[in-house]
Design a protein around this motif. Structure first.
Motif, PDB file in Angstrom:
ATOM      1  N   TRP A   1       0.840  -1.188   0.000  1.00 50.83           N
ATOM      2  CA  TRP A   1       0.000   0.000   0.000  1.00 50.83           C
ATOM      3  C   TRP A   1       0.876   1.239   0.000  1.00 50.83           C
ATOM      4  CZ3 TRP A   1      -5.316  -0.300  -0.273  1.00 50.83           C
ATOM      5  CH2 TRP A   1      -5.866  -1.567  -0.088  1.00 50.83           C
ATOM      6  N   ARG A   2       0.486   2.232  -0.820  1.00 49.58           N
ATOM      7  CA  ARG A   2       1.238   3.476  -0.902  1.00 49.58           C
ATOM      8  C   ARG A   2       0.300   4.651  -0.632  1.00 49.58           C
ATOM      9  NH1 ARG A   2       1.643   6.764  -5.186  1.00 49.58           N
ATOM     10  NH2 ARG A   2       0.800   5.155  -6.541  1.00 49.58           N
ATOM     11  N   CYS A   3       0.743   5.554   0.241  1.00 51.74           N
ATOM     12  CA  CYS A   3      -0.055   6.740   0.554  1.00 51.74           C
ATOM     13  C   CYS A   3       0.070   7.748  -0.582  1.00 51.74           C
ATOM     14  CB  CYS A   3       0.420   7.358   1.867  1.00 51.74           C
ATOM     15  SG  CYS A   3      -0.461   8.885   2.284  1.00 51.74           S
ATOM     16  N   ILE A   4      -1.056   8.217  -1.067  1.00 55.06           N
ATOM     17  CA  ILE A   4      -1.020   9.180  -2.170  1.00 55.06           C
ATOM     18  C   ILE A   4      -0.702  10.589  -1.665  1.00 55.06           C
ATOM     19  CG2 ILE A   4      -2.644   7.831  -3.539  1.00 55.06           C
ATOM     20  CD1 ILE A   4      -4.832   9.755  -2.757  1.00 55.06           C
ATOM     21  N   ILE A   5      -0.696  10.785  -0.358  1.00 53.16           N
ATOM     22  CA  ILE A   5      -0.416  12.108   0.207  1.00 53.16           C
ATOM     23  C   ILE A   5       1.064  12.253   0.568  1.00 53.16           C
ATOM     24  CG2 ILE A   5      -1.016  13.771   2.008  1.00 53.16           C
ATOM     25  CD1 ILE A   5      -3.305  13.055   0.099  1.00 53.16           C
ATOM     26  N   CYS A   6       1.600  11.362   1.411  1.00 59.10           N
ATOM     27  CA  CYS A   6       2.963  11.524   1.917  1.00 59.10           C
ATOM     28  C   CYS A   6       3.926  10.472   1.372  1.00 59.10           C
ATOM     29  CB  CYS A   6       2.973  11.499   3.445  1.00 59.10           C
ATOM     30  SG  CYS A   6       2.681   9.867   4.164  1.00 59.10           S
ATOM     31  N   GLY A   7       3.409   9.467   0.677  1.00 58.83           N
ATOM     32  CA  GLY A   7       4.293   8.476   0.070  1.00 58.83           C
ATOM     33  C   GLY A   7       4.668   7.324   0.982  1.00 58.83           C
ATOM     34  N   GLU A   8       4.051   7.234   2.153  1.00 58.43           N
ATOM     35  CA  GLU A   8       4.303   6.114   3.067  1.00 58.43           C
ATOM     36  C   GLU A   8       3.990   4.794   2.369  1.00 58.43           C
ATOM     37  OE1 GLU A   8       5.627   5.870   5.878  1.00 58.43           O
ATOM     38  OE2 GLU A   8       4.711   4.359   7.137  1.00 58.43           O
ATOM     39  N   ILE A   9       4.857   3.806   2.570  1.00 57.88           N
ATOM     40  CA  ILE A   9       4.649   2.503   1.951  1.00 57.88           C
ATOM     41  C   ILE A   9       4.512   1.433   3.025  1.00 57.88           C
ATOM     42  CG2 ILE A   9       5.765   0.700   0.582  1.00 57.88           C
ATOM     43  CD1 ILE A   9       7.024   2.913  -1.103  1.00 57.88           C
ATOM     44  N   LEU A  10       3.468   0.601   2.876  1.00 58.89           N
ATOM     45  CA  LEU A  10       3.280  -0.535   3.762  1.00 58.89           C
ATOM     46  C   LEU A  10       3.379  -1.801   2.932  1.00 58.89           C
ATOM     47  CD1 LEU A  10       0.217   0.624   5.895  1.00 58.89           C
ATOM     48  CD2 LEU A  10       2.637   0.823   6.458  1.00 58.89           C
ATOM     49  N   ASP A  11       4.253  -2.718   3.348  1.00 60.06           N
ATOM     50  CA  ASP A  11       4.320  -3.980   2.625  1.00 60.06           C
ATOM     51  C   ASP A  11       3.353  -4.971   3.277  1.00 60.06           C
ATOM     52  OD1 ASP A  11       5.531  -5.441   4.737  1.00 60.06           O
ATOM     53  OD2 ASP A  11       7.490  -4.698   4.134  1.00 60.06           O
ATOM     54  N   PRO A  12       3.073  -6.103   2.601  1.00 61.16           N
ATOM     55  CA  PRO A  12       2.069  -7.052   3.114  1.00 61.16           C
ATOM     56  C   PRO A  12       2.379  -7.543   4.519  1.00 61.16           C
ATOM     57  CG  PRO A  12       2.639  -7.576   0.848  1.00 61.16           C
ATOM     58  CD  PRO A  12       3.609  -6.506   1.297  1.00 61.16           C
ATOM     59  N   VAL A  13       3.659  -7.713   4.855  1.00 63.01           N
ATOM     60  CA  VAL A  13       4.018  -8.197   6.193  1.00 63.01           C
ATOM     61  C   VAL A  13       3.649  -7.171   7.249  1.00 63.01           C
ATOM     62  CG1 VAL A  13       5.912  -8.935   7.670  1.00 63.01           C
ATOM     63  CG2 VAL A  13       5.883  -9.597   5.250  1.00 63.01           C
ATOM     64  N   ILE A  14       3.929  -5.914   6.981  1.00 64.67           N
ATOM     65  CA  ILE A  14       3.588  -4.852   7.915  1.00 64.67           C
ATOM     66  C   ILE A  14       2.074  -4.775   8.093  1.00 64.67           C
ATOM     67  CG2 ILE A  14       3.596  -2.351   8.303  1.00 64.67           C
ATOM     68  CD1 ILE A  14       6.256  -2.248   6.833  1.00 64.67           C
ATOM     69  N   VAL A  15       1.352  -4.835   6.978  1.00 62.73           N
ATOM     70  CA  VAL A  15      -0.107  -4.758   7.039  1.00 62.73           C
ATOM     71  C   VAL A  15      -0.665  -5.911   7.856  1.00 62.73           C
ATOM     72  CG1 VAL A  15      -2.233  -4.865   5.707  1.00 62.73           C
ATOM     73  CG2 VAL A  15      -0.308  -3.494   4.876  1.00 62.73           C
ATOM     74  N   THR A  16      -0.140  -7.110   7.640  1.00 65.40           N
ATOM     75  CA  THR A  16      -0.627  -8.284   8.364  1.00 65.40           C
ATOM     76  C   THR A  16      -0.370  -8.130   9.859  1.00 65.40           C
ATOM     77  OG1 THR A  16      -0.209  -9.694   6.467  1.00 65.40           O
ATOM     78  CG2 THR A  16      -0.427 -10.780   8.591  1.00 65.40           C
ATOM     79  N   ASN A  17       0.811  -7.647  10.214  1.00 68.15           N
ATOM     80  CA  ASN A  17       1.150  -7.489  11.624  1.00 68.15           C
ATOM     81  C   ASN A  17       0.286  -6.435  12.305  1.00 68.15           C
ATOM     82  OD1 ASN A  17       3.125  -9.405  11.378  1.00 68.15           O
ATOM     83  ND2 ASN A  17       4.784  -7.940  11.099  1.00 68.15           N
ATOM     84  N   ARG A  18      -0.020  -5.354  11.577  1.00 75.31           N
ATOM     85  CA  ARG A  18      -0.761  -4.261  12.196  1.00 75.31           C
ATOM     86  C   ARG A  18      -2.259  -4.542  12.248  1.00 75.31           C
ATOM     87  NH1 ARG A  18       1.935   1.358   9.908  1.00 75.31           N
ATOM     88  NH2 ARG A  18       4.019   1.018  10.721  1.00 75.31           N
ATOM     89  N   GLU A  19      -2.766  -5.128  11.180  1.00 80.59           N
ATOM     90  CA  GLU A  19      -4.207  -5.300  11.087  1.00 80.59           C
ATOM     91  C   GLU A  19      -4.675  -6.634  11.653  1.00 80.59           C
ATOM     92  OE1 GLU A  19      -6.201  -2.961  10.052  1.00 80.59           O
ATOM     93  OE2 GLU A  19      -4.602  -1.573   9.511  1.00 80.59           O
ATOM     94  N   SER A  20      -3.787  -7.647  11.614  1.00 80.48           N
ATOM     95  CA  SER A  20      -4.131  -8.989  12.072  1.00 80.48           C
ATOM     96  C   SER A  20      -5.394  -9.505  11.388  1.00 80.48           C
ATOM     97  CB  SER A  20      -4.323  -9.017  13.590  1.00 80.48           C
ATOM     98  OG  SER A  20      -3.112  -8.696  14.227  1.00 80.48           O
ATOM     99  N   ARG A  21      -5.509  -9.168  10.109  1.00 80.55           N
ATOM    100  CA  ARG A  21      -6.651  -9.656   9.348  1.00 80.55           C
ATOM    101  C   ARG A  21      -6.175 -10.713   8.355  1.00 80.55           C
ATOM    102  NH1 ARG A  21      -9.562  -4.394   6.965  1.00 80.55           N
ATOM    103  NH2 ARG A  21      -7.488  -4.249   6.082  1.00 80.55           N
ATOM    104  N   PRO A  22      -6.996 -11.720   8.110  1.00 78.05           N
ATOM    105  CA  PRO A  22      -6.628 -12.730   7.122  1.00 78.05           C
ATOM    106  C   PRO A  22      -6.588 -12.136   5.716  1.00 78.05           C
ATOM    107  CG  PRO A  22      -8.885 -13.045   7.853  1.00 78.05           C
ATOM    108  CD  PRO A  22      -8.282 -11.979   8.730  1.00 78.05           C
ATOM    109  N   GLU A  23      -5.426 -12.231   5.088  1.00 78.39           N
ATOM    110  CA  GLU A  23      -5.283 -11.710   3.737  1.00 78.39           C
ATOM    111  C   GLU A  23      -4.846 -12.856   2.824  1.00 78.39           C
ATOM    112  OE1 GLU A  23      -5.781  -8.762   2.491  1.00 78.39           O
ATOM    113  OE2 GLU A  23      -6.273  -7.681   4.337  1.00 78.39           O
ATOM    114  N   PRO A  24      -5.412 -12.922   1.627  1.00 81.89           N
ATOM    115  CA  PRO A  24      -5.052 -13.998   0.708  1.00 81.89           C
ATOM    116  C   PRO A  24      -3.617 -13.873   0.210  1.00 81.89           C
ATOM    117  CG  PRO A  24      -6.469 -12.402  -0.374  1.00 81.89           C
ATOM    118  CD  PRO A  24      -6.424 -12.031   1.088  1.00 81.89           C
ATOM    119  N   LEU A  25      -3.089 -12.634   0.198  1.00 88.50           N
ATOM    120  CA  LEU A  25      -1.740 -12.419  -0.299  1.00 88.50           C
ATOM    121  C   LEU A  25      -0.745 -12.456   0.851  1.00 88.50           C
ATOM    122  CD1 LEU A  25       0.197 -11.640  -2.583  1.00 88.50           C
ATOM    123  CD2 LEU A  25      -0.284  -9.244  -2.040  1.00 88.50           C
ATOM    124  N   LEU A  26       0.224 -13.360   0.753  1.00 85.46           N
ATOM    125  CA  LEU A  26       1.249 -13.465   1.776  1.00 85.46           C
ATOM    126  C   LEU A  26       2.609 -13.174   1.167  1.00 85.46           C
ATOM    127  CD1 LEU A  26       0.073 -16.677   3.635  1.00 85.46           C
ATOM    128  CD2 LEU A  26      -0.243 -14.299   4.325  1.00 85.46           C
TER     129      LEU A  26
END
Ligand SMILES: [Zn+2]
Length: 67
Positions: free
Chosen positions: A30-55
């Motif tokens: 995920w990329r922020c269209i405002i400040c350019g922050e980037i979240l990779d799938p591992v970070i997203v999984t750790n923060r959200e703790s939601r089941p994601e099909p993409l690992l």
């Protein structure tokens, strides 16, 4: 998805990460269209703790097999 830094809107994007040992590999994050922050799938999984099909781990293994 909301940016953790500026609370702006984030868009799904494909990134290319260069690794010396495995060569080129791509991952979807995920990329922020405002400040350019980037979240990779591992970070997203750790923060959200939601089941994601993409690992990220599966993508890395796939990329390694190609190189
Ligand atoms: Zn942001």
């Amino acid at each position: 998805m909301e940016c953790p830094r500026c609370k702006g809107a984030m868009v799904e994007d494909v990134f290319e990460d260069l690794r010396d040992d495995t060569g080129s590999l791509n991952f979807t994050g995920w990329r922020c269209i405002i400040c350019g922050e980037i979240l990779d799938p591992v970070i997203v999984t750790n923060r959200e703790s939601r089941p994601e099909p993409l690992l990220g781990r599966a993508r890395k293994k796939f990329a390694t097999q190609l190189s």
